[in-house]
Design a protein around this motif. Structure first.
Motif, PDB file in Angstrom:
ATOM      1  N   LYS A   1       0.896  -1.169   0.035  1.00 57.66           N
ATOM      2  CA  LYS A   1      -0.178  -0.155  -0.003  1.00 57.66           C
ATOM      3  C   LYS A   1       0.763   1.227   0.009  1.00 57.66           C
ATOM      4  O   LYS A   1       0.598   2.108  -0.813  1.00 57.66           O
ATOM      5  N   GLN A   2       1.895   1.227   0.894  1.00 55.97           N
ATOM      6  CA  GLN A   2       2.722   2.389   0.794  1.00 55.97           C
ATOM      7  C   GLN A   2       3.311   2.602  -0.534  1.00 55.97           C
ATOM      8  O   GLN A   2       3.743   3.733  -0.856  1.00 55.97           O
ATOM      9  N   THR A   3       3.778   1.350  -0.981  1.00 61.11           N
ATOM     10  CA  THR A   3       4.433   1.960  -2.363  1.00 61.11           C
ATOM     11  C   THR A   3       3.544   2.273  -3.513  1.00 61.11           C
ATOM     12  O   THR A   3       3.851   2.967  -4.220  1.00 61.11           O
ATOM     13  N   LEU A   4       2.506   1.928  -3.274  1.00 59.40           N
ATOM     14  CA  LEU A   4       1.195   2.074  -4.317  1.00 59.40           C
ATOM     15  C   LEU A   4       1.073   3.857  -4.208  1.00 59.40           C
ATOM     16  O   LEU A   4       1.177   4.404  -5.310  1.00 59.40           O
ATOM     17  N   VAL A   5       1.255   4.245  -2.917  1.00 58.82           N
ATOM     18  CA  VAL A   5       0.805   5.477  -2.494  1.00 58.82           C
ATOM     19  C   VAL A   5       2.053   6.493  -2.900  1.00 58.82           C
ATOM     20  O   VAL A   5       2.043   7.478  -3.758  1.00 58.82           O
ATOM     21  N   ASP A   6       3.351   5.783  -2.620  1.00 53.25           N
ATOM     22  CA  ASP A   6       4.351   6.498  -3.170  1.00 53.25           C
ATOM     23  C   ASP A   6       4.476   6.758  -4.699  1.00 53.25           C
ATOM     24  O   ASP A   6       4.992   7.825  -5.109  1.00 53.25           O
ATOM     25  N   CYS A   7       4.050   5.607  -5.211  1.00 53.56           N
ATOM     26  CA  CYS A   7       4.074   5.703  -6.800  1.00 53.56           C
ATOM     27  C   CYS A   7       3.265   6.973  -7.276  1.00 53.56           C
ATOM     28  O   CYS A   7       3.395   7.636  -8.188  1.00 53.56           O
ATOM     29  N   TRP A   8       1.833   6.943  -6.731  1.00 55.47           N
ATOM     30  CA  TRP A   8       0.722   7.686  -7.329  1.00 55.47           C
ATOM     31  C   TRP A   8       1.174   9.417  -6.809  1.00 55.47           C
ATOM     32  O   TRP A   8       0.988  10.096  -7.645  1.00 55.47           O
TER      33      TRP A   8
ATOM     34  N   GLU B   1       4.216  10.476  -6.553  1.00 57.76           N
ATOM     35  CA  GLU B   1       5.487  10.718  -7.447  1.00 57.76           C
ATOM     36  C   GLU B   1       4.954  11.164  -8.802  1.00 57.76           C
ATOM     37  O   GLU B   1       5.308  12.314  -9.207  1.00 57.76           O
ATOM     38  N   VAL B   2       3.934  10.348  -9.583  1.00 61.26           N
ATOM     39  CA  VAL B   2       3.507  10.557 -10.764  1.00 61.26           C
ATOM     40  C   VAL B   2       2.719  11.612 -10.857  1.00 61.26           C
ATOM     41  O   VAL B   2       2.838  12.598 -11.436  1.00 61.26           O
ATOM     42  N   SER B   3       1.794  11.786  -9.847  1.00 57.28           N
ATOM     43  CA  SER B   3       0.961  13.211  -9.911  1.00 57.28           C
ATOM     44  C   SER B   3       1.717  14.420  -9.610  1.00 57.28           C
ATOM     45  O   SER B   3       1.390  15.600 -10.183  1.00 57.28           O
ATOM     46  N   ASN B   4       2.594  14.378  -8.665  1.00 54.82           N
ATOM     47  CA  ASN B   4       3.290  15.471  -8.554  1.00 54.82           C
ATOM     48  C   ASN B   4       4.342  16.034  -9.595  1.00 54.82           C
ATOM     49  O   ASN B   4       4.795  17.100  -9.673  1.00 54.82           O
ATOM     50  N   ALA B   5       4.594  14.921 -10.538  1.00 53.63           N
ATOM     51  CA  ALA B   5       5.401  15.330 -11.802  1.00 53.63           C
ATOM     52  C   ALA B   5       4.543  15.765 -13.047  1.00 53.63           C
ATOM     53  O   ALA B   5       4.810  15.946 -14.032  1.00 53.63           O
ATOM     54  N   GLY B   6       3.037  15.883 -12.581  1.00 52.87           N
ATOM     55  CA  GLY B   6       2.239  16.252 -13.630  1.00 52.87           C
ATOM     56  C   GLY B   6       1.227  15.199 -14.221  1.00 52.87           C
ATOM     57  O   GLY B   6       0.897  15.590 -15.278  1.00 52.87           O
ATOM     58  N   GLY B   7       1.757  13.921 -13.979  1.00 56.69           N
ATOM     59  CA  GLY B   7       0.856  12.938 -14.555  1.00 56.69           C
ATOM     60  C   GLY B   7      -0.598  13.095 -14.380  1.00 56.69           C
ATOM     61  O   GLY B   7      -1.141  13.385 -13.721  1.00 56.69           O
ATOM     62  N   ALA B   8      -1.392  12.247 -15.458  1.00 56.07           N
ATOM     63  CA  ALA B   8      -2.757  12.454 -15.554  1.00 56.07           C
ATOM     64  C   ALA B   8      -3.149  11.091 -15.245  1.00 56.07           C
ATOM     65  O   ALA B   8      -3.716  10.157 -15.701  1.00 56.07           O
ATOM     66  N   ALA B   9      -3.031  10.911 -13.804  1.00 54.07           N
ATOM     67  CA  ALA B   9      -3.455   9.875 -12.974  1.00 54.07           C
ATOM     68  C   ALA B   9      -4.674   9.893 -12.086  1.00 54.07           C
ATOM     69  O   ALA B   9      -4.472   8.957 -11.130  1.00 54.07           O
ATOM     70  N   GLY B  10      -5.047  10.984 -12.132  1.00 54.55           N
ATOM     71  CA  GLY B  10      -6.317  11.119 -10.993  1.00 54.55           C
ATOM     72  C   GLY B  10      -6.307  12.277 -10.170  1.00 54.55           C
ATOM     73  O   GLY B  10      -7.292  12.509  -9.507  1.00 54.55           O
ATOM     74  N   PHE B  11      -5.052  12.959 -10.257  1.00 58.14           N
ATOM     75  CA  PHE B  11      -5.047  14.011  -9.202  1.00 58.14           C
ATOM     76  C   PHE B  11      -4.588  15.345 -10.020  1.00 58.14           C
ATOM     77  O   PHE B  11      -3.470  15.531 -10.379  1.00 58.14           O
ATOM     78  N   PRO B  12      -5.539  15.932 -10.551  1.00 57.10           N
ATOM     79  CA  PRO B  12      -5.219  16.942 -11.563  1.00 57.10           C
ATOM     80  C   PRO B  12      -4.312  18.455 -10.975  1.00 57.10           C
ATOM     81  O   PRO B  12      -3.709  19.289 -11.736  1.00 57.10           O
ATOM     82  N   PHE B  13      -4.226  18.799  -9.476  1.00 56.24           N
ATOM     83  CA  PHE B  13      -3.919  19.677  -9.063  1.00 56.24           C
ATOM     84  C   PHE B  13      -2.716  19.336  -8.175  1.00 56.24           C
ATOM     85  O   PHE B  13      -2.986  19.301  -6.845  1.00 56.24           O
ATOM     86  N   PRO B  14      -1.542  19.098  -8.760  1.00 58.33           N
ATOM     87  CA  PRO B  14      -0.313  18.773  -7.602  1.00 58.33           C
ATOM     88  C   PRO B  14      -0.077  20.259  -6.920  1.00 58.33           C
ATOM     89  O   PRO B  14      -0.424  21.421  -7.557  1.00 58.33           O
ATOM     90  N   PRO B  15       0.601  20.172  -5.888  1.00 54.77           N
ATOM     91  CA  PRO B  15       1.204  19.025  -5.220  1.00 54.77           C
ATOM     92  C   PRO B  15       0.144  18.144  -4.185  1.00 54.77           C
ATOM     93  O   PRO B  15      -0.822  18.745  -3.895  1.00 54.77           O
ATOM     94  N   VAL B  16       0.331  16.754  -4.453  1.00 55.03           N
ATOM     95  CA  VAL B  16      -0.535  16.110  -3.658  1.00 55.03           C
ATOM     96  C   VAL B  16       0.346  15.313  -2.342  1.00 55.03           C
ATOM     97  O   VAL B  16       1.648  15.312  -2.591  1.00 55.03           O
ATOM     98  N   ASP B  17      -0.338  15.056  -1.466  1.00 47.19           N
ATOM     99  CA  ASP B  17       0.736  14.166  -0.271  1.00 47.19           C
ATOM    100  C   ASP B  17      -0.020  12.798   0.148  1.00 47.19           C
ATOM    101  O   ASP B  17      -1.017  12.592  -0.601  1.00 47.19           O
ATOM    102  N   ALA B  18       0.750  12.029   0.667  1.00 49.91           N
ATOM    103  CA  ALA B  18       0.412  10.835   0.929  1.00 49.91           C
ATOM    104  C   ALA B  18      -0.960  10.669   1.561  1.00 49.91           C
ATOM    105  O   ALA B  18      -1.484   9.503   1.331  1.00 49.91           O
ATOM    106  N   VAL B  19      -1.248  11.595   2.400  1.00 47.64           N
ATOM    107  CA  VAL B  19      -2.541  11.501   3.139  1.00 47.64           C
ATOM    108  C   VAL B  19      -3.673  11.603   2.120  1.00 47.64           C
ATOM    109  O   VAL B  19      -4.642  10.797   2.152  1.00 47.64           O
ATOM    110  N   GLU B  20      -3.566  12.546   1.102  1.00 44.22           N
ATOM    111  CA  GLU B  20      -4.535  12.765   0.114  1.00 44.22           C
ATOM    112  C   GLU B  20      -4.548  11.417  -0.548  1.00 44.22           C
ATOM    113  O   GLU B  20      -6.066  10.886  -1.101  1.00 44.22           O
ATOM    114  N   VAL B  21      -3.656  10.767  -1.085  1.00 41.69           N
ATOM    115  CA  VAL B  21      -3.527   9.630  -1.986  1.00 41.69           C
ATOM    116  C   VAL B  21      -3.929   8.518  -1.435  1.00 41.69           C
ATOM    117  O   VAL B  21      -4.755   7.737  -1.659  1.00 41.69           O
TER     118      VAL B  21
END
Length: 181
Positions: free
Chosen positions: A23-30, A32-52
């Protein structure tokens, strides 16, 4: 380039299969991807682990072999990417599924992990879930239509300006389908 043979895949079909470490690894991946601007479900970076984590928890709660699965790509035993495939058992739509939150770690981008993940989900959908087609919605303007198009997906429609990422940045939501599987 990472060969798809060097990748392993695992499916998670039950909430109890998720370990704290995974679970922590999936959160870390998501994150990382979101904060780099990836289109994976969070359109407004930055996001943090709590939100993800809150969003991932809702996905995990709904995992079930016939309705929702996580497909995780592993490179050398480490999560390289993942996605969620969902389907609805309601008879008129039970023959198709939807792909959500496709993502790969930044360190493996350009190495074929995303393509291998999408190839594997096609097999899972067809051979294990009995689906005939897959759908997804992609954010326009970031090259996703081309990526999926190279993998056999067809654009079937657009919602122009459906995604407002900033006051001066409206993007199309691109509807895509893969059929037959």
């Amino acid at each position: 380039m990472t060969s798809s043979n060097a990748l392993g895949f695992t499916q998670i079909v039950d909430p109890h299969e998720i370990t704290d470490e995974l679970k922590q690894t999936l959160v870390d991946c998501w994150t990382e991807v979101s904060n780099a601007g990836g289109a994976a479900g969070f359109p407004f970076p930055p996001v943090d682990a709590v939100e993800v984590t809150a969003v991932l928890d809702r996905i995990i709660e709904k995992l079930a072999p016939t309705a929702s699965r996580l497909l995780v790509a592993l490179a050398h035993g480490t999560v390289a990417g993942w996605l969620n495939i969902r389907c609805d058992p309601h008879p008129p739509v039970a023959h198709w599924g939807t792909i959500h939150h496709v993502q790969t770690r930044l360190g493996v981008r350009g190495q074929g992990v995303g393509a291998a993940l999408m190839s594997r989900v096609r097999e899972v959908a067809r051979d294990e879930m009995g689906l005939e087609q897959l759908h997804l919605a992609a954010r326009g303007g970031v090259g996703l239509e081309e990526f999926y198009g190279r993998l056999g997906w067809k654009e079937i429609g657009r919602w122009p300006g459906a995604l407002r990422l900033a006051s001066d940045d409206d993007r199309d939501e691109v509807l895509m389908m893969l059929s037959p599987l």
